[in-house]
Design a protein around this motif. Structure first.
Motif, PDB file in Angstrom:
ATOM      1  N   TYR A  46       0.824  -1.207   0.000  1.00  0.00           N
ATOM      2  CA  TYR A  46       0.000   0.000   0.000  1.00  0.00           C
ATOM      3  C   TYR A  46       0.858   1.257   0.000  1.00  0.00           C
ATOM      4  CZ  TYR A  46      -2.642   3.838   1.982  1.00  0.00           C
ATOM      5  OH  TYR A  46      -3.172   5.069   2.220  1.00  0.00           O
ATOM      6  N   GLU A  96       0.951   4.161  -2.856  1.00  0.00           N
ATOM      7  CA  GLU A  96       0.678   5.592  -2.690  1.00  0.00           C
ATOM      8  C   GLU A  96       1.861   6.439  -3.150  1.00  0.00           C
ATOM      9  OE1 GLU A  96      -1.967   7.216  -2.087  1.00  0.00           O
ATOM     10  OE2 GLU A  96      -3.342   5.662  -1.409  1.00  0.00           O
ATOM     11  N   ILE A 126       1.318   9.229  -5.963  1.00  0.00           N
ATOM     12  CA  ILE A 126       1.571  10.662  -5.780  1.00  0.00           C
ATOM     13  C   ILE A 126       2.542  11.149  -6.852  1.00  0.00           C
ATOM     14  CG2 ILE A 126       2.589  12.373  -4.244  1.00  0.00           C
ATOM     15  CD1 ILE A 126       1.501  10.681  -1.916  1.00  0.00           C
ATOM     16  N   TYR A 157       0.542  11.499 -10.059  1.00  0.00           N
ATOM     17  CA  TYR A 157      -0.319  12.692 -10.149  1.00  0.00           C
ATOM     18  C   TYR A 157       0.531  13.902 -10.523  1.00  0.00           C
ATOM     19  CZ  TYR A 157      -3.104   9.786  -6.908  1.00  0.00           C
ATOM     20  OH  TYR A 157      -3.754   8.762  -6.303  1.00  0.00           O
ATOM     21  N   LEU A 204      -5.999  15.999 -11.179  1.00  0.00           N
ATOM     22  CA  LEU A 204      -6.842  16.077  -9.982  1.00  0.00           C
ATOM     23  C   LEU A 204      -7.905  14.984 -10.001  1.00  0.00           C
ATOM     24  CD1 LEU A 204      -7.176  17.808  -7.429  1.00  0.00           C
ATOM     25  CD2 LEU A 204      -9.093  18.888  -8.576  1.00  0.00           C
ATOM     26  N   ASN A 205      -8.490  14.754 -11.175  1.00  0.00           N
ATOM     27  CA  ASN A 205      -9.468  13.675 -11.278  1.00  0.00           C
ATOM     28  C   ASN A 205      -8.847  12.343 -10.891  1.00  0.00           C
ATOM     29  OD1 ASN A 205     -11.839  14.840 -12.013  1.00  0.00           O
ATOM     30  ND2 ASN A 205     -11.302  14.901 -14.193  1.00  0.00           N
ATOM     31  N   LEU A 217      -6.269  11.964  -9.038  1.00  0.00           N
ATOM     32  CA  LEU A 217      -5.959  12.000  -7.612  1.00  0.00           C
ATOM     33  C   LEU A 217      -7.173  11.621  -6.782  1.00  0.00           C
ATOM     34  CD1 LEU A 217      -3.798  14.419  -5.708  1.00  0.00           C
ATOM     35  CD2 LEU A 217      -6.142  14.297  -4.978  1.00  0.00           C
ATOM     36  N   VAL A 218      -8.327  12.173  -7.143  1.00  0.00           N
ATOM     37  CA  VAL A 218      -9.526  11.879  -6.365  1.00  0.00           C
ATOM     38  C   VAL A 218      -9.850  10.392  -6.441  1.00  0.00           C
ATOM     39  CG1 VAL A 218     -12.012  12.229  -6.321  1.00  0.00           C
ATOM     40  CG2 VAL A 218     -10.488  14.185  -6.515  1.00  0.00           C
ATOM     41  N   SER A 261      -7.173   8.216  -4.809  1.00  0.00           N
ATOM     42  CA  SER A 261      -7.209   8.222  -3.348  1.00  0.00           C
ATOM     43  C   SER A 261      -8.339   7.355  -2.825  1.00  0.00           C
ATOM     44  CB  SER A 261      -7.383   9.638  -2.833  1.00  0.00           C
ATOM     45  OG  SER A 261      -6.347  10.437  -3.311  1.00  0.00           O
ATOM     46  N   ILE A 262      -9.464   7.384  -3.534  1.00  0.00           N
ATOM     47  CA  ILE A 262     -10.545   6.477  -3.119  1.00  0.00           C
ATOM     48  C   ILE A 262     -10.049   5.040  -3.199  1.00  0.00           C
ATOM     49  CG2 ILE A 262     -12.837   5.623  -3.708  1.00  0.00           C
ATOM     50  CD1 ILE A 262     -13.543   8.376  -4.707  1.00  0.00           C
ATOM     51  N   GLY A 281      -7.776   4.350  -0.408  1.00  0.00           N
ATOM     52  CA  GLY A 281      -8.540   4.190   0.831  1.00  0.00           C
ATOM     53  C   GLY A 281      -9.159   2.810   0.923  1.00  0.00           C
ATOM     54  N   PHE A 282      -9.729   2.348  -0.177  1.00  0.00           N
ATOM     55  CA  PHE A 282     -10.344   1.019  -0.181  1.00  0.00           C
ATOM     56  C   PHE A 282      -9.304  -0.055   0.118  1.00  0.00           C
ATOM     57  CE2 PHE A 282     -14.615   1.289  -2.582  1.00  0.00           C
ATOM     58  CZ  PHE A 282     -14.947   2.415  -1.872  1.00  0.00           C
ATOM     59  N   LEU A 324      -6.490   0.301   1.701  1.00  0.00           N
ATOM     60  CA  LEU A 324      -6.077   0.418   3.102  1.00  0.00           C
ATOM     61  C   LEU A 324      -7.099  -0.231   4.026  1.00  0.00           C
ATOM     62  CD1 LEU A 324      -4.023   1.606   5.033  1.00  0.00           C
ATOM     63  CD2 LEU A 324      -5.274   3.750   4.985  1.00  0.00           C
TER      64      LEU A 324
END
Lengths: 81, 496, 500, 124
Positions: C138, C142, C146, C149, C165-166, C168-169, C172-173, C176-177, C179
């Motif tokens: 993980y 990330e 990063i 991006y 940015l799209n 990135l959003v 990141s989701i 998060g999933f 993680l």
């Protein structure tokens, strides 16, 4: 662990979260997010995660808020939603 | 049958590939570039002929290049039937090379380097198809042939040509997908895809599966242009004439029918086809195509398009021969591959010569043209007569075997199809001959500037016609001998 | 030295990145050679590790000498031993290609940070590939995200910011999933080491926690690999990024994400779980089939070369996930082969798009008429790689398609095999858009002679041409020598199916 | 009733974490304003961290701080804490990158909401 304290803190956090994404003024939203992070810090130290709590206080409530405010200062404050 | 290992099959395939590279490299210098084309054609012919004695003595030359995929190595095996195709292609490519050079230079066509490059790769693929030892190898070369002939078809780059090119690609690539599916299915059913004389599918699956598989193969060999999957062939007529000649005689359609005969004799075997009732299916498709395509040909005024429908019709003779599932029928089918190729290439050469020398494509514009280009017109007439199946040209040989097969197989209706088709052939060819030789132009002076085409074009025309006559008088040298060996291979018997 | 190679593959580049930053501050001419040298080192290391694995078997490297479950370990087995050289080969090719492309597409003052981030991206991906610890996976995910991006946003085109940015959003989701999924796994087993997880998980296959973890991880990685309905970030990101970055993220990053997905599904959960405990294979097959078709159809509809290739990636990811859905030996061999094949051919195709942008300043089809006459080598490279994309034998694209269909038929998925074949026909639809425009377009037609070059447009510079041509030739060479390749792929698949 | 309360007490913070995640996810996807999206991202991430800290917590455990020789105690699990330290750093980096992108977008297009941005991008 004191469950009713926890519970109250969590509830308060949810309120903060909802507020942060609903207020129209982005600066306010950033400050509310800082408050959210601070409550998180309290919650975590209460859950015996002292190290994480410190980090979150510095990074989450501190650095992140500064970043947000700096960004908002260079763009605009108001949000349409 | 004795299998011997030899390098020559691979060499034969590599020669034109090397030539293709050299053509690209020397693209700026026309003469050197075209020199490579001719040199490769000669070298390839020599290499094919060098294998002939050993094939005629009953050997098969094999070489396994590299392991490729489950189901088959990239492997070549020269047997008698493959030799029939390879020899035809090699001889005709040499003639076609001279002809193409003459044609392209006369018309000052653009992008000649691309043209000759693609032609060279295409002939390599065609030889690869002839020499394939298994379905995977056949598939590889088959698909290469599809892709590499596309630039040839769209050579003129007009919107019409682009549309025709898309149609060509769509038909052949969809066919290729079906072929791929069929190959994989064959591998799953039997665990092998190597050609075995007499077939290897028997007993590997329930009849229905094998019937479906056969349909997959048939659609896969859409290059054979059987109706109703023939649409790409007339469309591809927008290509320059040497390309048409190449598609119709040297490589593409021949590869299609070659594939079907291969499948019938070396994957299914005639007994299995008979027990599955697939002979009837083939007979229906073939008869329908023969008659309908001839009728289409009657209505076409554009010479090349009429010839295209003639090809569609003639190719189905081969399917018809296979469908009889008898020795005589199969013999006729195999013999018809080189016989038709030699005759049809003459006709296309003439069509191209008329374009170069007189700039005409429509039959109604060709009145009296024979007076200005007598040799060309006579050669056309001879080849047309040959296609109709009249002596002294080779067309008669295959027709006799097919008729024999029809009688032997006890299906007289196929005999009627043959006779009807002969009548139709005459009906669409004789008017052309009449127009060319005896017609009177509407405007006498319009023919003034017309003369015989350049020698590079005229000589191949004469040579292919002479070849057809020679095949009639000396059929066994070498085509019928090869066919005989091939028939012996798949049936274990000899031609009656 | 050799026994410390796994960790050197990650630490040396990080040190190099710092060095690039420091020296680049002083003089930006240091950046490029340093980057190239580092990636060359990594590539050599990757090959060495592959040879070592093939000879000696799985390599375990305990970071700092701490054995798991306490410490983090790097594990190189036949699966990531196979992936690692692919990653580094493409990274190397991109690095060679990048120099000229970057000079033109990135502001001079950003060049230093570009190479630093480039290095970090590659390193993050290498780390993802060789780590044996799922949380470490993980973290590397990330890090590389990063870097990606930021690299996408380094383009001069303002639209790149929006694309970044799209990404990135959605990224990141996804992160998060992943993680959250890892957290669930930890709750269920108390370990983060992948081998231990595989050993301990079967005891709790019935638990809702495990199911949730599986779902979260699969969704997270599906976003990362841009599986069809979750692909929304991809077209913009690939189109707007600088050419070199597009090559890198469309090949290396996409493939490592697929690797991570396979690794988690097969090595952590094992086939027994996702074929028998939660039978999702049918669903995965369905989604993959939809991805293949929808991606190709969308690609056909595009008017821009780069965007078309981006949608083609959506379609091609479907092929790899398809193998996951079939989940038998042959199909997975096809899938793994396609990871390599698609990386090579898509890398080549995006390089072509980049070269065309470099010379013409645009990649819109309407501006590319007759470009083959002026850039013959570039277009020939496209034609070869495109043929591989379509699956013309004997290219690598054909081999992987063959294995996939064979696997699907063997598993009895007739309909899906048909979809796969039809999908490869759709590939003709979009590849041919370019071929027609570049080679057979009316504006390039001149009476009486060969094509004449348009003024001002020349063939690409050598440093861009060489990696491009090598990749396109690889499409053919790998396709012909696919059998020796299978000697590496087959053990990898056996490893995946065998679990652990 | 007792059992229900028991079940609730042992799991409510997971439920709360999930509610927070959903709030964050909603903002990430549905909010038009880009800064709001990032606020949502922050909430989403911290909620995941909360989940980790929650399962690390042990009934009656104490913070994992070294105790003098001879004292026995149940520590809470320290590993998730370490993981989350890393994750917090990752999270703030993502936020920083995202915010800098928003600033750039604002400089280029003069808007920071999605609908307006779409209009501006189309116009160019």
């Amino acid at each position: 662990m004191i469950w009713d304290l926890d519970f109250a803190l969590l509830l308060f956090m949810i309120i903060c979260a909802i507020a942060a994404i609903t207020v129209r003024d982005l600066l306010h939203a950033a400050v509310i997010l800082a408050a959210y992070s601070l409550i998180m810090t309290v919650l975590w130290s209460e859950m015996n995660a002292v190290d994480v709590a410190f980090t979150e206080a510095v990074v989450g409530a501190g650095v992140t808020t500064v970043l947000f405010i700096a960004a908002i200062a260079r763009t605009e404050r108001s949000s349409s939603d | 049958m004795v299998d011997v290992t030899g390098l020559l099959p691979a060499v034969t395939v590599v020669i034109p590939l090397l030539a293709a590279v050299m053509i690209l490299v020397s693209g700026r210098h026309e003469n050197i570039r075209d020199g490579f084309t001719v040199a490769a054609a000669v070298a390839m012919l020599v290499s094919v002929v060098a294998m002939l004695p050993s094939i005629l003595s009953g050997e098969r030359i094999t070489i396994s290049l590299i392991p490729l995929l489950p189901g088959g190595d990239l492997a070549l095996r020269v047997d008698a039937f493959g030799m029939v195709f390879a020899l035809t292609a090699a001889v005709l490519w040499l003639l076609n090379s001279f002809y193409s050079i003459g044609y392209m230079r006369s018309l000052k066509e653009h992008a000649q380097t691309r043209f000759f490059f693609c032609l060279a790769v295409a002939i390599a693929a065609a030889i690869g198809i002839a020499f394939s030892a298994n379905l995977v190898t056949l598939l590889v070369f088959y698909e290469i042939l599809t892709i590499i002939t596309y630039p040839l078809v769209v050579h003129v780059e007009t919107p019409e040509a682009m549309a025709a090119g898309r149609k060509y690609l769509a038909y052949l690539l969809i066919g290729g997908i079906f072929f791929l599916a069929a190959v994989i299915l064959t591998y799953i059913l039997t665990g092998t895809t190597g050609f075995v004389p007499g077939g290897f599918l028997a007993g590997s699956a329930p009849p229905l599966t094998l019937q479906i598989l056969f349909v997959l193969f048939m659609v896969g060999f859409v290059k054979a242009a059987w109706m109703p999957l023939h649409g790409w062939l007339p469309a591809a007529m927008v290509a320059p004439t040497p390309v048409s000649a190449f598609l119709h005689a040297v490589a593409v359609v021949t590869a299609g029918v070659f594939g079907i005969v291969r499948i019938a004799g070396w994957v299914y075997g005639m007994d299995l086809l008979a027990s599955l009732g697939l002979g009837t299916l083939l007979a229906v498709i073939a008869s329908f195509t023969i008659i309908t395509a001839s009728l289409f040909a009657l209505t076409e005024d554009n010479l090349k398009r009429r010839l295209a429908y003639s090809t569609v019709s003639q190719l189905s003779y081969i399917l018809l021969g296979v469908s009889m599932l008898s020795i005589a029928g199969m013999t006729g089918a195999m013999a018809h591959i080189p016989i038709h190729a030699f005759l049809k290439i003459t006709l296309f050469f003439v069509a191209g010569a008329v374009i170069v020398a007189a700039g005409r494509e429509r039959i109604s514009d060709m009145k009296g043209i024979g007076r200005k280009m007598p040799v060309t017109a006579v050669m056309f007439s001879a080849a047309a007569i040959g296609i109709c199946g009249l002596p002294p040209l080779s067309g008669l040989i295959s027709k006799v075997y097919l008729a024999l097969g029809a009688v032997e197989g006890g299906v007289p209706i196929l005999l009627i199809v043959l006779i009807a088709s002969t009548v139709l052939n005459a009906a669409y060819f004789f008017p052309i001959i009449h127009t060319m030789l005896l017609g009177r132009p509407d405007d006498e002076r319009s023919l003034d500037s017309v003369s015989e085409p350049p020698l590079t074009m005229l000589v191949p025309i004469v040579l292919t016609t002479v070849a057809s006559v020679l095949i009639f008088f000396f059929p066994s040298m070498p085509f019928m001998d090869l066919v005989e060996i091939a028939i012996g291979e798949i049936t274990g018997s000899v031609i009656p | 030295m050799i026994e410390h190679l796994p960790v050197l593959l990650v630490t040396v580049p990080i040190v190099a990145a710092l060095l690039i930053l420091l020296l680049g501050w002083h003089d930006s001419r240091f950046c490029y050679p340093l980057t190239l040298a580092t990636i060359l080192f990594q590539f050599a290391g990757g090959i060495a590790l592959l040879i070592e694995v093939m000879r000696e078997g799985t390599i375990h490297y305990y970071l700092g000498g701490w054995a798991p479950p306490l410490g983090i370990e790097f594990v190189i087995d036949t699966f990531n031993g196979y992936i690692l050289p692919i990653v580094l080969l493409l990274a190397l090719a991109t690095a060679v290609y990048a120099r000229r492309s970057v000079e033109k597409e990135i502001k001079p003052e950003k060049i230093v940070s570009f190479y630093v981030l480039f290095q970090l991206l590659v390193t993050g991906l290498v780390g993802m590939t060789i780590t044996g610890d799922i949380f470490n996976l993980y973290v590397f995910l990330e890090i590389s995200s990063i870097a990606a991006y930021t690299l996408i946003a380094s383009s001069r085109k303002p639209r790149a910011y929006v694309a970044a940015l799209n990404y990135l959003v959605l990224g990141s989701i996804a992160g998060g999933f992943v993680l959250l999924g890892i957290g669930n796994l930890y709750v269920a087993t108390g370990t983060l080491n992948m081998a231990d997880l595989a050993r301990l998980l079967p005891a709790s296959y019935g638990l809702a926690t495990v199911h949730t973890a599986f779902l979260l991880l699969v969704i997270g990685f599906s976003i990362k690999v841009a599986l069809f309905p979750l692909h929304l970030w991809l077209p913009d990101a690939y189109t707007e990024a600088p050419s070199a970055v597009t090559v890198l993220i469309s090949t290396v990053m996409a493939k490592v994400s697929v690797y991570a997905m396979f690794r988690v599904i097969f090595s952590v959960f094992t086939t027994a779980y996702f074929v028998e405990t939660v039978p999702v294979t049918e669903l995965i097959l369905f989604i993959a089939a939809v991805a293949i078709v929808a991606g190709a159809v969308l690609a056909i509809a595009q008017e821009d070369l780069k965007r078309m290739l981006a949608y083609s990636s959506v379609s091609q990811v479907g092929y790899i996930v398809f193998a996951l859905g079939v989940a038998n030996q042959i199909a997975l061999e096809g899938g793994l082969l396609h990871i390599l094949g698609h990386a090579v051919m898509k890398g080549c195709l995006f390089m072509v798009a980049g070269v065309i942008i470099y010379r013409l300043g645009t990649s819109s089809f309407s501006d590319l008429k007759g470009v083959a006459a002026t850039m013959p080598v570039t277009c020939a490279a496209f034609a070869l790689a495109g043929a591989s994309m379509i699956g013309v034998p004997p290219t690598i694209g054909f081999a992987s398609k063959y294995y996939l269909v064979l696997g699907a038929l063997e598993a009895g998925h007739w309909v899906y095999a048909a979809v796969l074949l039809a999908g490869s026909l759709l590939a003709v639809g979009y590849i041919w858009r370019f071929i027609e425009v570049a080679y057979f377009s009316a504006s390039s037609h001149h009476e009486g002679g060969d094509h004449h070059p348009a003024p001002g447009v020349r063939e690409a510079p050598l440093s861009m041409l060489v990696p491009m041509v090598i990749l396109s030739i690889l499409c053919l060479v790998l396709g012909i020598f696919v059998d020796p390749l299978m000697k590496i792929v087959a053990p990898a698949v056996s490893l995946l199916l065998g679990g652990a | 009733m007792e059992a229900v309360l028991e079940a609730f007490l042992s799991h409510y913070n997971y439920g709360m974490a999930i509610i927070l995640m959903m709030i964050g996810l909603y903002a990430l996807i549905a909010k038009q304003n880009l800064v709001k999206k990032l606020i949502g991202l922050n909430i989403f991430q911290t909620a995941i961290f909360l989940f980790y800290i929650s399962f690390a917590d042990v009934e009656g455990g104490i913070a994992p701080i070294y105790l003098p020789e001879g004292m026995e105690a149940i520590y809470v699990n320290p590993l998730p804490h370490v993981l989350i330290l890393t994750a917090i750093v990752v999270g703030v980096s993502v936020t920083a990158v995202g915010l800098s992108l928003i600033v750039r977008i604002y400089e280029e297009y003069g808007v920071i909401d999605e609908a307006g941005l779409l209009k501006m991008v189309k116009r160019r």
